[in-house]
Design an enzyme around this catalytic site. Structure first.
Site, PDB file in Angstrom:
ATOM      1  N   LYS A 172      -7.734  12.986   0.043  1.00 16.98           N
ATOM      2  CA  LYS A 172      -7.487  14.390   0.318  1.00 16.98           C
ATOM      3  C   LYS A 172      -8.798  15.153   0.426  1.00 16.98           C
ATOM      4  CE  LYS A 172      -2.926  14.608  -1.816  1.00 16.98           C
ATOM      5  NZ  LYS A 172      -2.081  15.264  -2.819  1.00 16.98           N
ATOM      6  N   TYR A 221       0.481   9.493 -16.689  1.00 13.91           N
ATOM      7  CA  TYR A 221       0.572   8.046 -16.884  1.00 13.91           C
ATOM      8  C   TYR A 221       0.180   7.612 -18.297  1.00 13.91           C
ATOM      9  CZ  TYR A 221       0.758   8.146 -11.802  1.00 13.91           C
ATOM     10  OH  TYR A 221       1.109   8.408 -10.498  1.00 13.91           O
ATOM     11  N   HIS A 260      -7.654  11.448  -7.909  1.00  7.73           N
ATOM     12  CA  HIS A 260      -7.196  12.747  -8.402  1.00  7.73           C
ATOM     13  C   HIS A 260      -8.400  13.631  -8.712  1.00  7.73           C
ATOM     14  CE1 HIS A 260      -3.123  11.002  -9.978  1.00  7.73           C
ATOM     15  NE2 HIS A 260      -3.084  11.304  -8.701  1.00  7.73           N
ATOM     16  N   ARG A 284       2.134   2.861  -6.099  1.00  9.84           N
ATOM     17  CA  ARG A 284       0.981   3.633  -6.595  1.00  9.84           C
ATOM     18  C   ARG A 284       1.200   4.047  -8.047  1.00  9.84           C
ATOM     19  NH1 ARG A 284      -3.293   7.263  -5.259  1.00  9.84           N
ATOM     20  NH2 ARG A 284      -3.015   9.400  -6.006  1.00  9.84           N
ATOM     21  N   ARG A 338      -2.745   5.830  -1.605  1.00 14.84           N
ATOM     22  CA  ARG A 338      -1.562   6.409  -0.975  1.00 14.84           C
ATOM     23  C   ARG A 338      -1.293   5.688   0.339  1.00 14.84           C
ATOM     24  NH1 ARG A 338      -5.047  10.465  -2.683  1.00 14.84           N
ATOM     25  NH2 ARG A 338      -4.221  11.879  -4.296  1.00 14.84           N
ATOM     26  N   HIS A 346       5.447   4.733  -2.646  1.00 17.83           N
ATOM     27  CA  HIS A 346       4.711   5.523  -3.638  1.00 17.83           C
ATOM     28  C   HIS A 346       4.949   4.991  -5.045  1.00 17.83           C
ATOM     29  CE1 HIS A 346       2.025   8.901  -3.736  1.00 17.83           C
ATOM     30  NE2 HIS A 346       2.654   9.459  -4.750  1.00 17.83           N
TER      31      HIS A 346
END
Length: 311
Positions: free
Chosen positions: A182, A286, A277, A254, A158, A251
């Site tokens: 994250k 995807y 993720h 990505r 990101r 983005h």
């Protein structure tokens, strides 16, 4: 007893809500956005129960279904309903751990609505090449941009992760970068030869010209020698794609990285790890692979399956 900042709630429920907020910060360690959603939805639910004469400690799946119907009548869609249910699953889990109410989580008994799949925007390999080859090599800021965007496409990180990198994050010997994602989770990503070459060029010939403070640790610097911001990076990328007439954002790099990896045979688990993720369902967009059994397993057993997550 602390002052009730929610006049619709009793002091007991207001304190319960405050304790829940602390729980999702210090015990669940959820992201800022997820904490905001969970706290807000728990508060709305408690207000709804209060207005309808219901006791949260004696509530059940039927009460939750009635609440979802109430929100649906107010215009909530499938995505919002899913977030509401995730919030309530976490809230009831909190009550159970505190020893309040039932030993069973009634929100688990309510099935999540099936959301429509919103496919991310991706661009072709050719368009990626056009973008990454468009930065002049006679301008130091353009070389920086080239290195930064090569890195994002090569690793799928990101923009927030890229601008947060330090020089020490990059190990050029094995072409790896330590990324803090994250919830402050660290992952190691590998980068391709093109990104490594761009980074090495930037580090050897550009960053030394930009740096003002020898103690500055940021990898990517602005013209003042400070860490570049997300906003500045977005602006530079927008200017580049606008000149080329390509509809894309940072983005999009990505998303395109993930899509191109899948197209070239990468398995979904590997792409999940590279993107950082926590939930495989976020990565599933995807691929057209049939992962229904895997997702059922995650829904039932994964402690992370209820968390709201951005892609």
């Amino acid at each position: 007893m602390p002052e009730n900042k929610n006049p619709e709630l009793s002091p007991v429920l207001a304190e319960e809500l405050s304790a829940f907020s602390r729980y999702i910060i210090y015990q669940r360690r959820l992201s800022d956005k997820t904490r905001e959603v969970y706290s807000s939805e728990a508060e709305r639910y408690l207000i709804y129960l209060t207005e309808n004469g219901k006791d949260v400690y004696e509530s059940n799946a039927s009460d939750i279904e009635a609440y979802l119907m109430h929100r649906r009548e107010d215009g909530a869609g499938e995505r919002t309903e899913g977030r509401i249910l995730s919030s309530l699953r976490c809230f009831y889990r909190f009550l159970i751990e505190k020893g309040n109410g039932s030993d069973e989580n009634p929100a688990i008994l309510v099935e999540k609505p099936k959301e429509k799949i919103h496919l991310p925007r991706v661009i072709t390999v050719e368009d990626v090449d056009r973008i990454l080859s468009s930065f002049p090599q006679d301008d130091i800021l353009s070389i920086r941009d080239w290195a930064m965007f090569e890195l994002i496409y090569s690793s799928g990180m990101r923009i927030s992760e890229a601008v947060a990198l330090s020089v020490s994050s990059y190990k050029n010997d094995d072409r790896t970068i330590s990324v803090i994602g994250k919830r402050d989770k660290e992952r190691i990503v590998f980068i391709g030869e093109a990104a490594a070459s761009a980074l090495d060029t930037y580090l050897s010939s550009v960053r030394p010209k930009l740096i003002r403070n020898p103690k500055e640790t940021a990898l990517f610097l602005n013209r003042r020698g400070q860490r570049i911001t997300r906003q500045a990076a977005h602006k530079r990328f927008h200017e580049a794609v606008e000149r080329l007439g390509i509809d894309a954002t940072i983005h999009t790099l990505r998303h395109s990285f993930a899509s191109h990896m899948i197209e070239n045979g990468a398995d979904i688990r590997s792409v999940q790890e590279m993107l950082g993720h926590s939930d495989v369902r976020t990565t599933q967009i995807y691929t057209h692979l049939d992962t229904s059994s895997l997702l059922s397993f995650f829904d039932k057993y994964s402690p992370l399956s209820d968390d709201v997550e951005e892609d």
